[in-house]
Design an enzyme around this catalytic site. Structure first.
Site, short mmCIF file in Angstrom:
data_model
loop_
_atom_site.label_atom_id
_atom_site.label_comp_id
_atom_site.label_asym_id
_atom_site.label_seq_id
_atom_site.Cartn_x
_atom_site.Cartn_y
_atom_site.Cartn_z
CG HIS C 57 -1.67 -1.26 1.40
ND1 HIS C 57 -2.52 -1.73 0.44
CD2 HIS C 57 -1.67 -2.17 2.40
CE1 HIS C 57 -3.03 -2.89 0.86
NE2 HIS C 57 -2.52 -3.18 2.04
CG HIS C 219 -5.87 -6.00 1.17
ND1 HIS C 219 -6.78 -5.28 1.91
CD2 HIS C 219 -4.68 -5.87 1.79
CE1 HIS C 219 -6.16 -4.74 2.94
NE2 HIS C 219 -4.89 -5.07 2.89
#
Ligand code: ADP
Ligand code: ADP
Ligand code: MG
Ligand code: MG
Ligand code: MG
Ligand code: MG
Lengths: 331, 226, 331, 226
Positions: C57, C219
């Protein structure tokens, strides 16, 4: 087409509008000529720094407008130099008593457009000079071609010239800074995927699932060769050697080191590349005085990266260190 | 002597609009082989506006009309094509200032001046693998017809289209020395130059428009979108 | 695999090494626990702000370490919460007399790991509190689930808490800031492509050439629905409505507006989205006091973006305005 | 009474290492359907180290051995699986402290305690579509065998594998209420839970390892990589 786009023909003015809406205090937008300028420029007490090139390389070039950087910039369509008129209007809008320096990336289209615009502006008595940036080592220079391409090294030329202009240097002095940076900076890139120009709607070149293009241009132009993808460290080694051997850089040099993402590569991968590049620089006896990891000169959503080395001296270190502000920011 | 009327000049430009717009993606794809894939879009951006504004363009004489075309190209066409085509039209406009028809000699001089202007602007010479490699042989052939006093302009147009088409194959294996393709070194060899292809296709379309029977023989011209 | 990677198993420590090599004055690296911390932390005069979550991320979470932001952060493997021991060691390394605030993104794995680590640290007498961030409006909240996901709103919680801690606020006060920001921030995202976790080597989900996933998780988790790709403005409208109606935001609100790239989307496209989002905010009667366009919380090379709105008040405006520094920078 | 030796416990863990490493990508792919695709990698990261360090692990008794496994999981396994599997092994270790062999009742109590620990840690109950939906029925079946005094541990193992396998289909259409899959709402319905599949495959592999004849009947177990 896996893109956020409304009408492909309006892609460039639409993103430019977003930039200006996001920076209302700093920038203003001339939609007719696809030009963004500092609200407070020109300033007759200092040289105006101007650039304009094809779109698709954001944050270069319009997002590099701001204090200590460019005073104004016009964008052509994706990958196409701006039309002559836009270049001319940009010079006119930033005309300063101290003069205008146009930083031209060395492509045929950009050169011709800025040549014509410069002639037109000079005919009106505007004091304007052009400088050609050509830092890409991928393809050998030759008398018989337009010469090497201007790529991510562009950032350093803008930054240093912007700082010199802000410090009140004369047009000739700022031009000399451009020359020094350009003589001291070298870049090479590699692509893992092709990008998709919105107006084209399909990839600009075909590349296999296990292939990379070494020495790619920022418009998807072919580079040195096509090869199978290698581990990140092996790729860095090739870029590093090509770049470092070019001036050449020598042990004892103080350098700025940049890993520039081409648009589609996550920043985590850029830091994998940076780790190796930094190691290689140290092994070669270079001192990495400043580093830059991120996107500076991209090719739309192309997965890939370039490595840039800039040889520093006291003057350049001061210029790179000077404060600056652009439309891109974190906070 | 056979004259080329202003209406014919206008029709040629109008036909070129259709050619460029129909080939927008095709020209860009050809440019993608060794260049950056924007040639078709750049040209089409300008010709789309020429096409849209066609009826209201200054048509007081051929020179005024071509000057307006040149200005629209300079304003709207980016990339190398803007300065190159803009310069070409500008030069042609200069030599046709005030004229309402052209002789073949006039037209030949206009092309010659356009070629000179393009050479001065971009520094390319014959063999550098640019559209000059189509324009120069076309110009040579036109000069021959002027010298021979050819009266049938259809023959001239057909010969011109032949020369342009030949240039595609003649330059295919060359390494580009000018333009973006020159910056990829050896990698430009083996790909056709999109500028040359565009000239060949425009001339082929002129043949069709003006009733000149001609069958293209080079793949890039045959394969253009219908 | 179209990625810059050496050994996929070493991807995370390698990019972390790059970050620390690029920020030698600011950061230090504990490789065993994949933890990065400020060199000058902990400081017993102020609360330490800590976070740790899966990798992939970036710049969240380890690149958010720096003055006015996080004091330290540990990373798990790509998309996997860090192991319990790493969380525990991170709390221990940043233990301050003023206390430690752990900002946990609301995922089962993160929550459990930080719960265990917090219990272990508390057993050793460390003063530590946890806060759960859950700004994603894509899926309805429910008593029967773990609740909503924490996504890009995370940035604002870190920024505000970091500023509050730097200003010397107590642990309870900083916790209250986290609560206020979390209650005031909402996000929704959309994906055009899937990402490729390096260890997996293939895409995490399949998506058609003309499809988008509305409400996607960071995700690659499914969102609200699969749909055909729409024009950029239509996509923004859906995200904007979902986000703005959630608290709800009302006319007269002062807001921060963020367009966050998910990793593979060029910044030019993000500004196309921003232009529309800004317009919508103005039409709705919101005042956009601050804006953020760029990558804050990504999903590797996923093409996509999220839109975040944060309702501001005087306190939050001051906290967002406070100076801060992270590993990501332009100059 | 039939005892389960320490060697058998060690062998079961060793077999589990092989199972998890062989299924690394398969488990991640299953997790990608409604989760985030890291389940296989997370487990494998821990089991790879357990496998590599196996020979030098503390084997003074079953409890010490399982405690070491729990610690390696806590140190190396990320995601939800770290706390869940770490807690499970920790609980099992507590109840086997100092023991060098286990009765079926011991093992059943260990699993019961592991289940309790996992529930306390993650808040999931039966029907929330987590690996507890495999472990709880297995535990129930084991309790029945303890009550019935079943002597043939092979029968118990086979029944356990049956229960775990049944849980895959029994939960397939459920909407997950815990874990990352719960955050996708209705979209988790129709996909198997990877945690449940992993328990079923581990038990199937134990059958093979310990000579218990059993043919799997659910696609996810049949299709595991050889
Ligand atoms: N210096 C030049 N002189 C004449 N024609 C040129 C020159 N450079 C390029 N061209 C022509 O322009 C074409 C490419 O146009 P375009 O794609 O618009 O330019 P760019 O390379 O800037 O993208 C080439 O195919 C070539 O025929
Ligand atoms: N609260 C919980 N209790 C028990 N098991 C759980 C819980 N949450 C998730 N699981 C199990 O963990 C598996 C996912 O593990 P993993 O992929 O490591 O977690 P994450 O969702 O953090 O990526 C699920 O398939 C499920 O069986
Ligand atoms: Mg171009
Ligand atoms: Mg081109
Ligand atoms: Mg995970
Ligand atoms: Mg998972």
């Amino acid at each position: 087409m896996k893109k956020f786009v409304n009408d492909p023909a309006k892609f460039v003015p639409e993103f430019m509008k977003g930039i200006v809406l996001a920076n209302p205090g700093l920038l203003e937008f001339n939609e007719e000529f696809q030009m963004i300028k500092r609200k407070d420029a020109p300033n007759n007490a200092r040289v105006s720094i101007v650039q304009g090139s094809g779109s698709g390389h954001e944050p270069a070039h319009v997002m590099a407008v701001g204090p200590g950087m460019l005073d104004g910039s016009c964008q052509g369509a994706v990958f196409a130099a701006p039309p002559v008129d836009a270049c001319y209007e940009t010079i006119k809008a930033l005309a300063s008593d101290a003069g205008v320096l146009v930083l031209v990336n060395n492509y045929q289209g950009d050169r011709m457009a800025w040549d014509m615009a410069t002639e037109m502006a000079q005919a009106e008595g505007i004091n304007v000079k052009q400088f050609h940036i050509n830092d890409d080592v991928a393809v050998e220079d030759s008398l018989y071609t337009v010469g090497r391409r201007g790529v991510a090294g562009n950032f350093f030329v803008i930054k240093a010239c912007g700082a010199a202009a802000a410090a009140g240097k004369s047009l000739d002095e700022v031009y000399a800074v451009a020359e020094k940076v350009n003589n001291s900076v070298r870049t090479m890139g590699v692509a893992l995927t092709s990008c998709i120009p919105p107006a084209k709607g399909t990839t600009i070149f075909q590349i296999g699932d296990d292939e990379m293009e070494v020495g790619v241009g920022i418009h998807g132009e072919p580079g040195r060769r096509r090869d199978t993808i290698k581990p990140a460290d092996v790729i860095v080694d090739e870029l590093f050697d090509a770049v470092a051997q070019d001036i050449p850089f020598v042990s004892g040099d103080r350098v700025a080191l940049m890993i520039n993402g081409l648009g589609g590569t996550p920043i985590s991968e850029l830091y994998v590349l940076y780790a190796r590049a930094h190691e290689r620089a140290e092994q070669a006896g270079f001192t990495v005085v400043r580093n830059y990891v991120g996107e500076y000169c991209t090719s739309l959503e192309m997965a890939g990266a370039s490595l840039t080395l800039l040889k520093l001296d006291g003057e350049l270190e001061t210029l790179l260190d000077a404060p600056a502000e652009v439309a891109v920011r974190i906070f | 002597m056979t004259e080329i009327s202003q209406a014919t000049v206008e029709q040629a430009v109008k036909t070129t609009c259709a050619t460029v717009l129909r080939n927008e993606f095709y020209f860009s794809d050809l440019d993608g082989l060794a260049g950056d894939g924007d040639f078709g879009t750049s040209l089409a951006t300008g010709y789309r506006i020429i096409d849209a504004e066609f009826d209201s363009l200054d048509k007081s004489n051929i020179g005024a009309f071509l000057l307006k075309i040149s200005m629209l190209v300079s304003k709207h066409v980016g990339g190398s094509s803007g300065p190159i085509w803009g310069t070409g039209f500008m030069r042609a406009a200069m030599l046709s200032k005030g004229k309402e028809s052209l002789t073949l000699a006039d037209l030949t001089d206009m092309l010659g001046s356009a070629i000179e202007g393009i050479q001065a602007r971009g520094g390319a010479k014959l063999g550098d693998k640019t559209l000059l490699d189509a324009l120069i042989p076309v110009h040579e052939k036109m000069k021959e017809h002027v010298a021979a006093g050819t009266a049938d302009l259809g023959v001239v147009l057909k010969d011109a289209a032949d020369e342009a088409e030949k240039a595609i194959d003649a330059t295919r294996t060359l390494v580009a020395h000018r333009g973006r393709a020159s910056q990829v070194g050896e990698r430009s060899s083996g790909t056709p130059d999109p500028g040359i292809v565009s000239i060949a296709i425009i001339l082929q379309d002129w043949c069709k428009q003006f009733g000149v029977d001609r069958t293209p023989s080079v793949a890039e011209v045959i394969n253009q979108p219908a």
